[in-house]
Design a protein around this motif. Structure first.
Motif, PDB file in Angstrom:
ATOM      1  N   VAL A   1       8.042   0.151   6.190  1.00  0.00           N
ATOM      2  CA  VAL A   1       7.793   1.432   5.517  1.00  0.00           C
ATOM      3  C   VAL A   1       9.108   1.894   4.895  1.00  0.00           C
ATOM      4  O   VAL A   1      10.106   2.090   5.596  1.00  0.00           O
TER       5      VAL A   1
ATOM      6  N   SER B   1       0.857  -1.180   0.000  1.00  0.00           N
ATOM      7  CA  SER B   1       0.000   0.000   0.000  1.00  0.00           C
ATOM      8  C   SER B   1       0.896   1.233   0.000  1.00  0.00           C
ATOM      9  O   SER B   1       2.121   1.129   0.095  1.00  0.00           O
ATOM     10  N   TYR B   2       0.262   2.405  -0.143  1.00  0.00           N
ATOM     11  CA  TYR B   2       1.020   3.657  -0.226  1.00  0.00           C
ATOM     12  C   TYR B   2       0.500   4.628   0.820  1.00  0.00           C
ATOM     13  O   TYR B   2      -0.705   4.731   1.062  1.00  0.00           O
ATOM     14  N   GLU B   3       1.431   5.319   1.462  1.00  0.00           N
ATOM     15  CA  GLU B   3       1.098   6.380   2.415  1.00  0.00           C
ATOM     16  C   GLU B   3       1.949   7.592   2.068  1.00  0.00           C
ATOM     17  O   GLU B   3       3.114   7.678   2.448  1.00  0.00           O
ATOM     18  N   GLY B   4       1.339   8.525   1.319  1.00  0.00           N
ATOM     19  CA  GLY B   4       2.098   9.681   0.864  1.00  0.00           C
ATOM     20  C   GLY B   4       3.175   9.247  -0.115  1.00  0.00           C
ATOM     21  O   GLY B   4       2.913   8.568  -1.121  1.00  0.00           O
TER      22      GLY B   4
ATOM     23  N   VAL C   1       4.399   0.927   1.801  1.00  0.00           N
ATOM     24  CA  VAL C   1       4.184   0.103   2.986  1.00  0.00           C
ATOM     25  C   VAL C   1       4.018  -1.342   2.540  1.00  0.00           C
ATOM     26  O   VAL C   1       3.094  -1.660   1.787  1.00  0.00           O
TER      27      VAL C   1
ATOM     28  N   ARG D   1       4.894  -4.274   9.518  1.00  0.00           N
ATOM     29  CA  ARG D   1       4.821  -3.241   8.482  1.00  0.00           C
ATOM     30  C   ARG D   1       6.220  -2.696   8.218  1.00  0.00           C
ATOM     31  O   ARG D   1       6.887  -2.207   9.131  1.00  0.00           O
TER      32      ARG D   1
ATOM     33  N   LYS E   1       5.553   7.216   0.679  1.00  0.00           N
ATOM     34  CA  LYS E   1       6.124   5.994   1.261  1.00  0.00           C
ATOM     35  C   LYS E   1       5.421   4.754   0.693  1.00  0.00           C
ATOM     36  O   LYS E   1       4.235   4.794   0.336  1.00  0.00           O
TER      37      LYS E   1
ATOM     38  N   ASP F   1      11.033   4.378   1.521  1.00  0.00           N
ATOM     39  CA  ASP F   1      10.866   5.480   0.569  1.00  0.00           C
ATOM     40  C   ASP F   1      10.646   4.914  -0.821  1.00  0.00           C
ATOM     41  O   ASP F   1      11.330   3.967  -1.250  1.00  0.00           O
TER      42      ASP F   1
END
Length: 612
Positions: free
Chosen positions: A600, A528-531, A535, A598, A533, A602
């Motif tokens: 995380v 998945s993506y967070e901003g 994940v 998880r 980043k 770049d």
């Protein structure tokens, strides 16, 4: 009649005096031996626990020097010791490993004893440039032996235990690597306890003790020969050696008693010793006999008091019987009442005695059970996780080997029957099996070796493919299903491919261990993506991670597995690798059970774009 009563009283008092003499003489020695026996059992339990703690602490670090000596950077350094770049790389590597394992120091020496790399290369007491050829651990390792030695550092002036291993390049020994372990934590646990514990070297000099005033004192005479051997190895650097005012007491208790004069006062101790042949140490436990002798004297006084009361009771009975006989005709009823009272009191005393005997038996049974439990508390060493992985992969190699053997036998028979096309097909199948085994071996070799790679764009799809090759055998043995969802376009992250693969292998292997034997053996890998980043979540449906240990799960040597199923380094190493990537590794417990790790990282440009 009155004279006869007086004779009975005199006989009773004489008997009482004989009993008192027996209690104070041979009986007193018997009581003292019994209390000494109980004290010896308690001190023996403390001695076994102290020896087990020392042996367990040292055995945990014993294989590490040999493992580090096989590292490529170390072998290159001792092959070219004047290369500044190799020295710098080795210094950084040793400092990283030293911090990870929480050891004292790690350093590398040439065959002449000069130190060329050390974990403390940038510290005020750096070992780099120092020569330790006079140390026995260097001399043994230079001859090709695994060496152990305890000493006070001549440079750092810190006590430690040294493990040394030869560094072999090919068939030649090119250097020596030394691993120094700090054991002050064990010594600290001995301070302020019920027992005085100290450890002596082969020359009888105390180098570990819970009593700081005894440090570097000799329990054996400091003869010139002993001092010369100690000075030759510089075991205690410039520390002042002094004799300990100790004296062996010859007593009839059958136990080893020693008297030590400390601060002008002399104390007697019950002394137990245990020799540790692997370290050439002697562990000693001293128990102050003051409380033991006080208890024994208290018991003697209690016994004398008991017999005194019993003698008084007998005297009263005899006196009353004499009076009853004098007034027998006139006081028959009073005599009967008196006898009844005597019988009642005797019964009460019997009940009290039985109750006391029962309580004593229960207490002894409880103490015996406690001693047995303490004797069974011996911890075993933990096996490395890499060995389990290698065993699983070797199983994967056995299957294609067996198939290749069958195809080879069949090809021979087909050639004998001139069925060359079928034989050629078998040979092609053997070639494909060999390619398969080479692929498995290549993945294992790449995974086991730490590459000198820099951070850059890494495709998660490629890393995941290599990871599945390595964990396939473990998943198969656990009957676990690995479900991977990297999205339509697998992301590219900023990392190192081999080290990221190592993190994924550690976490997926732990997940396989967690779900083995359960009904739900699924392991999900999702992206998945967070901003900005990426994940990467690895989820299993095992027993999960309790909240009480979630904060400690990434600590070195912390493990929830059974004895012999891992060193507890996998998650700690993975956590530090992800931190090196500039990312983060966390664990959580989903509401529907299991555990979710998880990762995380770049996001990085696509590999094709980065190449442009």
């Amino acid at each position: 009649m009155l004279v006869k009563g007086r004779n009975r009283l005199l006989a009773a008092f004489l008997g009482l005096l004989l009993v008192a003499g027996a209690v104070a003489g041979p009986g007193g020695d018997f009581v003292m031996r019994r209390y000494m026996e109980e004290a010896s059992l308690q001190a023996g339990s403390a001695l076994r626990l102290a020896v087990s703690a020392l042996r367990g602490h040292l055995s945990r670090f014993e294989p590490l020097p040999e493992l580090i000596a096989d590292h490529d950077e170390i072998e290159l350094l001792v092959s070219d010791p004047d290369n500044a770049a190799l020295r710098s790389a080795a210094n950084l590597y040793l400092k990283e490993i030293n911090g990870l394992l929480e050891s004292s120091d790690i350093y590398v020496m040439k065959m002449n004893g000069d130190t060329i790399a050390a974990s403390n290369y940038d510290g005020p007491t750096s070992f780099v440039g120092q020569n330790f050829s006079y140390r026995p651990y260097f001399q043994d390792a230079a001859r090709g032996e695994q060496s152990r030695f305890y000493a006070l550092g001549t440079t750092s002036l810190k006590r430690g235990y040294y493990f040394a291993s030869p560094i072999r390049v090919g068939d030649a020994i090119r250097g020596v690597i030394v691993f120094k372990v700090d054991i002050d934590s064990i010594e600290t646990s001995w301070q302020g306890g019920e027992y005085k514990i100290f450890v002596t070297d082969p020359e009888g000099i105390i180098f570990m003790t819970g009593s700081p005033e005894w440090l570097y004192a000799g329990v054996l005479p400091l003869t010139p020969d002993r001092l010369a051997r100690t000075q030759a190895s510089r075991r205690y650097a410039e520390a002042e050696l002094k004799p300990l005012p100790i004296r062996e007491d010859n007593s009839n208790t059958g136990y080893r008693l020693t008297s030590i004069t400390d601060g002008g006062a002399s104390r007697e101790y019950l002394t137990l010793s245990s020799y540790m042949p692997e370290a050439d140490w002697t562990v000693n436990v001293l128990m102050d006999t003051g409380s033991v002798r006080t208890q024994a004297r208290t018991m003697q006084v209690a016994v004398l008091l008991f017999f005194g009361l019993a003698g008084l009771a007998v005297a009263i009975v005899l006196q009353r019987r004499a009076r009853v006989q004098e007034r027998m005709r006139l006081q028959d009823e009073a005599r009967d009442e008196l006898e009844h009272r005597v019988e009642a009191r005797t019964a009460d005393l019997a009940r009290v005695n039985r109750r006391i005997e029962q309580e004593v038996a229960e207490r002894r049974a409880a103490e015996q059970k406690l001693r047995q439990t303490q004797a069974d508390l011996i911890q075993a060493g933990k096996l490395a996780g890499l060995g389990q992985m290698s065993a699983a992969l070797s199983h994967e190699l056995n299957q294609p080997l067996a198939a290749a053997k069958t195809y080879a036998d069949s090809a021979g028979m087909l050639i004998d029957r001139d069925r060359l096309d079928d034989a050629r097909d078998n040979i092609q199948r053997i070639s494909a099996l060999i390619d398969r085994m080479a692929s498995i071996s290549r993945h294992l070799r790449n995974f086991a070796r730490k590459p000198n790679e820099k951070l850059g764009p890494v495709s998660l799809a490629a890393v995941m493919s290599d990871t599945m090759e390595i964990v396939a055998a473990r998943l198969k043995s656990a009957d676990a299903a690995l479900l991977v969802d990297l999205g339509e376009t697998p992301p590219v992250v900023q990392a190192g491919s081999v080290r990221l693969q190592q993190v994924l292998v550690n976490i997926i292997t732990n997940a396989a261990d967690a779900v083995e034997g359960l009904e739900d053996r699924r392991i999900h890998v999702r992206v998945s993506y967070e901003g900005g980043k990426v994940v990467l979540a690895i989820r299993d449906y095992g027993p999960g991670v309790p909240t009480a240990i979630a904060e400690r799960i990434f600590d070195p040597f912390f493990t929830t597995k059974g004895v012999g199923r891992g060193l507890g380094l996998g998650l700690s190493i993975s956590y530090n690798i992800v931190k090196d990537f500039g990312g983060d590794l966390t664990v959580s417990a989903p509401e529907d059970g299991g555990a979710e790790f998880r990762i995380v990282l770049d996001a990085a440009p696509a590999i094709s774009e980065a190449a442009e």
